[in-house]
Enzyme design. Structure first.
Site, PDB file in Angstrom:
ATOM      1  N   CYS A  69      -0.061   4.211   1.160  1.00 23.40           N
ATOM      2  CA  CYS A  69       0.487   3.058   1.877  1.00 23.40           C
ATOM      3  C   CYS A  69       1.510   3.556   2.892  1.00 23.40           C
ATOM      4  O   CYS A  69       2.156   4.588   2.692  1.00 23.40           O
ATOM      5  CB  CYS A  69       1.137   2.125   0.862  1.00 23.40           C
ATOM      6  SG  CYS A  69       1.989   0.718   1.577  1.00 23.40           S
TER       7      CYS A  69
ATOM      8  N   SER B 121       4.341   2.494   3.307  1.00 25.31           N
ATOM      9  CA  SER B 121       5.680   2.565   2.694  1.00 25.31           C
ATOM     10  C   SER B 121       5.951   3.969   2.151  1.00 25.31           C
ATOM     11  O   SER B 121       7.076   4.471   2.250  1.00 25.31           O
ATOM     12  CB  SER B 121       5.811   1.544   1.558  1.00 25.31           C
ATOM     13  OG  SER B 121       5.623   0.245   2.049  1.00 25.31           O
TER      14      SER B 121
ATOM     15  N   HIS C 241       6.799   5.987   5.173  1.00 26.70           N
ATOM     16  CA  HIS C 241       8.180   5.750   5.622  1.00 26.70           C
ATOM     17  C   HIS C 241       9.134   6.678   4.857  1.00 26.70           C
ATOM     18  O   HIS C 241      10.074   7.224   5.426  1.00 26.70           O
ATOM     19  CB  HIS C 241       8.611   4.301   5.352  1.00 26.70           C
ATOM     20  CG  HIS C 241       7.960   3.257   6.226  1.00 26.70           C
ATOM     21  ND1 HIS C 241       7.836   3.382   7.589  1.00 26.70           N
ATOM     22  CD2 HIS C 241       7.431   2.047   5.927  1.00 26.70           C
ATOM     23  CE1 HIS C 241       7.251   2.297   8.081  1.00 26.70           C
ATOM     24  NE2 HIS C 241       6.989   1.481   7.083  1.00 26.70           N
TER      25      HIS C 241
ATOM     26  N   HIS D 107       2.701   3.991  -5.044  1.00 26.45           N
ATOM     27  CA  HIS D 107       3.084   2.755  -5.747  1.00 26.45           C
ATOM     28  C   HIS D 107       1.930   1.778  -5.833  1.00 26.45           C
ATOM     29  O   HIS D 107       2.035   0.749  -6.465  1.00 26.45           O
ATOM     30  CB  HIS D 107       4.268   2.094  -5.030  1.00 26.45           C
ATOM     31  CG  HIS D 107       3.947   1.734  -3.611  1.00 26.45           C
ATOM     32  ND1 HIS D 107       3.883   2.683  -2.625  1.00 26.45           N
ATOM     33  CD2 HIS D 107       3.625   0.563  -3.028  1.00 26.45           C
ATOM     34  CE1 HIS D 107       3.552   2.101  -1.483  1.00 26.45           C
ATOM     35  NE2 HIS D 107       3.370   0.811  -1.703  1.00 26.45           N
TER      36      HIS D 107
ATOM     37  N   CYS E 150      -0.630  -3.339  -3.902  1.00 24.72           N
ATOM     38  CA  CYS E 150       0.256  -3.496  -2.733  1.00 24.72           C
ATOM     39  C   CYS E 150      -0.426  -4.171  -1.552  1.00 24.72           C
ATOM     40  O   CYS E 150      -0.026  -5.243  -1.138  1.00 24.72           O
ATOM     41  CB  CYS E 150       0.869  -2.169  -2.315  1.00 24.72           C
ATOM     42  SG  CYS E 150       2.002  -2.385  -0.927  1.00 24.72           S
TER      43      CYS E 150
HETATM   44  N1  APR Z   1       0.800  -1.634  18.299  1.00 23.94           N
HETATM   45  C1  APR Z   1      -0.198  -2.100  17.531  1.00 23.94           C
HETATM   46  N2  APR Z   1      -0.606  -1.475  16.394  1.00 23.94           N
HETATM   47  C2  APR Z   1       0.004  -0.328  16.058  1.00 23.94           C
HETATM   48  C3  APR Z   1       1.066   0.216  16.812  1.00 23.94           C
HETATM   49  C4  APR Z   1       1.441  -0.480  18.005  1.00 23.94           C
HETATM   50  N3  APR Z   1       2.424  -0.053  18.800  1.00 23.94           N
HETATM   51  N4  APR Z   1       1.492   1.348  16.191  1.00 23.94           N
HETATM   52  C5  APR Z   1       0.742   1.505  15.093  1.00 23.94           C
HETATM   53  N5  APR Z   1      -0.160   0.488  14.989  1.00 23.94           N
HETATM   54  C6  APR Z   1      -1.151   0.249  13.949  1.00 23.94           C
HETATM   55  C7  APR Z   1      -1.845   1.494  13.416  1.00 23.94           C
HETATM   56  O1  APR Z   1      -2.936   1.868  14.228  1.00 23.94           O
HETATM   57  C8  APR Z   1      -2.293   1.023  12.033  1.00 23.94           C
HETATM   58  O2  APR Z   1      -3.596   0.456  12.063  1.00 23.94           O
HETATM   59  O3  APR Z   1      -0.475  -0.273  12.811  1.00 23.94           O
HETATM   60  C9  APR Z   1      -1.295  -0.062  11.665  1.00 23.94           C
HETATM   61  C10 APR Z   1      -0.407   0.288  10.477  1.00 23.94           C
HETATM   62  O4  APR Z   1      -1.236   0.431   9.362  1.00 23.94           O
HETATM   63  P1  APR Z   1      -0.957   1.399   8.117  1.00 23.94           P
HETATM   64  O5  APR Z   1      -0.392   2.674   8.585  1.00 23.94           O
HETATM   65  O6  APR Z   1      -2.186   1.394   7.285  1.00 23.94           O
HETATM   66  O7  APR Z   1       0.235   0.623   7.376  1.00 23.94           O
HETATM   67  P2  APR Z   1       0.177  -0.343   6.091  1.00 23.94           P
HETATM   68  O8  APR Z   1       0.082   0.466   4.854  1.00 23.94           O
HETATM   69  O9  APR Z   1      -0.795  -1.419   6.360  1.00 23.94           O
HETATM   70  O10 APR Z   1       1.660  -0.932   6.116  1.00 23.94           O
HETATM   71  C11 APR Z   1       2.135  -1.702   7.200  1.00 23.94           C
HETATM   72  O11 APR Z   1       3.680  -2.968   5.881  1.00 23.94           O
HETATM   73  O12 APR Z   1       4.247  -2.850   3.644  1.00 23.94           O
HETATM   74  C12 APR Z   1       4.590  -2.466   4.940  1.00 23.94           C
HETATM   75  O13 APR Z   1       5.733  -0.350   4.620  1.00 23.94           O
HETATM   76  C13 APR Z   1       4.562  -0.967   5.130  1.00 23.94           C
HETATM   77  O14 APR Z   1       5.759  -1.072   7.189  1.00 23.94           O
HETATM   78  C14 APR Z   1       4.479  -0.884   6.619  1.00 23.94           C
HETATM   79  C15 APR Z   1       3.588  -2.067   6.980  1.00 23.94           C
HETATM   80 ZN    ZN Z   2       2.693  -0.417  -0.254  1.00 23.30          ZN
END
Ligand code: APR
Ligand code: ZN
Ligand code: ZN
Length: 368
Positions: free
Chosen positions: A39, A41, A44, A60, A167
């Site tokens: 994830c 998170s 991060h 998690h 999650c």
């Molecule tokens: N504009 C649009 N989309 C973007 C940009 C941007 N500038 N930068 C990144 N992305 C897209 C990525 O291509 C990706 O598909 O954002 C998406 C993020 O997805 P994941 O990395 O899979 O993140 P995810 O696990 O879904 O979590 C998203 O939710 O729970 C919280 O901590 C987690 O902050 C995180 C968020």
């Molecule tokens: Zn998560």
């Protein structure tokens, strides 16, 4: 000894270590992990955006089998299939009593300490403590969690699918159903089509939204959002997302906009693409020191609701089984959320793929 992926220093790859794991104590449960999702998170934390005690077992979003229970455990027994609940609420704090276990103060303290409720963990390396992320420590062959963090589930759903409930599905679908309460016929925009964003999209479809605009920068994933219910896609790498959403909604903006990345700029975009008196829901997690810039005059004059959501405002003992029932009834898609499966040893490849945005969800499958 258990094999686990451990973060020793921020910004460095995770190390695969053989850790000592002590027996579960009073109220604790030992879970043999079967699958765990990667994830954002976790990422991060790797990047140092959420400072926590190190060394730390990350992970998690997971599912497994109860192997052993400590004294006093009543809700699960050895052999049960469980999904990890990363907000094991106490039932006694002001927020639990208000009916908001997602905001439990005791669980928030565990997030900060990286420990079990007694202030220690059962993991150690060379006699020194190793902490566990979000009370879970899911990137380990076995983990020990408080009873409230092991939610028993139906046995007919494969572990890899059940892990996602923990999650990304709870967070995404819950943001729509619990936090926003999207009404049928609404217009919705989702910024960030990752594991969480795809579940916001399918949650919005489940709620009967008439227009669902998916926004990302990876074209292949935008195409896939259509199979989850997106009606329109916007590539934010090619065009301004706010203008594109205004164009698609006759200049009004959407009824509900969700941010699912964790960046202040896209959080402001979500607010700016919400119509007057609409709702902006922040799902992504920014670093604790960051702030979002919002036009002050718009607050009274546009009367939008700006809110956020943690764990999809869910109550895992009730919601995890319900979400699995929705899957079993054919109302939620889980299989196509899994883009890649890794062995624990390949976890850094999984995070590289997460960083590049190529996966919807990458998943660790634990060996037998
Ligand atoms: N504009 C649009 N989309 C973007 C940009 C941007 N500038 N930068 C990144 N992305 C897209 C990525 O291509 C990706 O598909 O954002 C998406 C993020 O997805 P994941 O990395 O899979 O993140 P995810 O696990 O879904 O979590 C998203 O939710 O729970 C919280 O901590 C987690 O902050 C995180 C968020
Ligand atoms: Zn998560
Ligand atoms: Zn509580």
């Amino acid at each position: 000894m258990v094999k686990a992926a451990v973060l020793h220093h921020y910004g460095e790859p995770l190390a695969i270590e053989e850790l000592d794991l002590a027996a579960p104590r009073f109220g604790e449960v030992k879970v043999k992990m079967k699958a765990a999702g990667l994830c954002h998170s976790d990422w991060h934390v790797v990047q140092g955006q959420l400072p926590l005690p190190l060394p730390l077992v990350l992970g998690h979003e997971g599912a497994g089998i109860v192997e052993e229970v400590g004294e006093g455990v009543t809700s699960v027994q050895a052999g049960d299939h469980v999904v990890l609940n990363w907000v094991p609420s106490c039932g006694r704090c002001p927020y639990c009593r208000l009916g908001r276990p997602d905001l439990c103060e005791a669980a928030a303290r565990l997030t900060a300490t990286g420990t079990l409720p007694d202030g220690t963990t059962r993991f150690s390396l060379g006699g020194k403590p190793v902490y566990q992320f979000l009370t879970a420590g899911a990137f380990s062959e076995r983990t020990i969690v408080p009873e409230q963090a092991a939610i028993p589930i139906r046995r007919d759903v494969p572990f890899e699918l059940a892990a996602l409930i923990s999650c990304s599905v709870m967070t995404g679908v819950g943001a729509v159903i619990h936090a926003a309460r999207v009404r049928p016929g609404s217009t919705v925009a989702v910024i960030g089509a990752g594991g969480v964003g795809f579940n916001i999209i399918q949650g919005a479809a489940l709620a009967g939204a008439k227009q669902i605009i998916a926004i990302d920068i990876v074209e292949e994933k935008l195409t896939m959002t259509k199979t989850f219910g997106a009606t329109h896609t916007v590539n934010a790498g090619d065009e301004d997302a706010v203008s594109a959403v205004l164009d698609l909604t006759d200049g009004l903006g959407v009824d509900y906009a969700f941010e699912a990345i964790g960046r202040p700029e896209t959080m402001a975009d979500a607010y700016n693409m919400t119509r007057k008196a609409g709702m902006t829901v922040i799902v992504g997690i920014a670093a604790p020191h960051e702030t979002v810039e919002i036009n002050a005059f718009s607050l009274p004059s546009q009367a939008k609701t700006l809110t956020g959501v943690w764990l999809g405002q869910g109550n895992p003992p009730v919601d995890y089984p319900k979400l699995l029932d929705l899957y079993a009834a054919g109302k939620l898609k889980l299989e196509p959320l899994i883009s890649a499966v890794y062995a624990l040893e390949q976890i850094n490849d999984g995070f590289a793929a997460l960083k590049s945005g190529q996966n919807i969800r990458g998943l660790i499958r634990f060996e037998e």
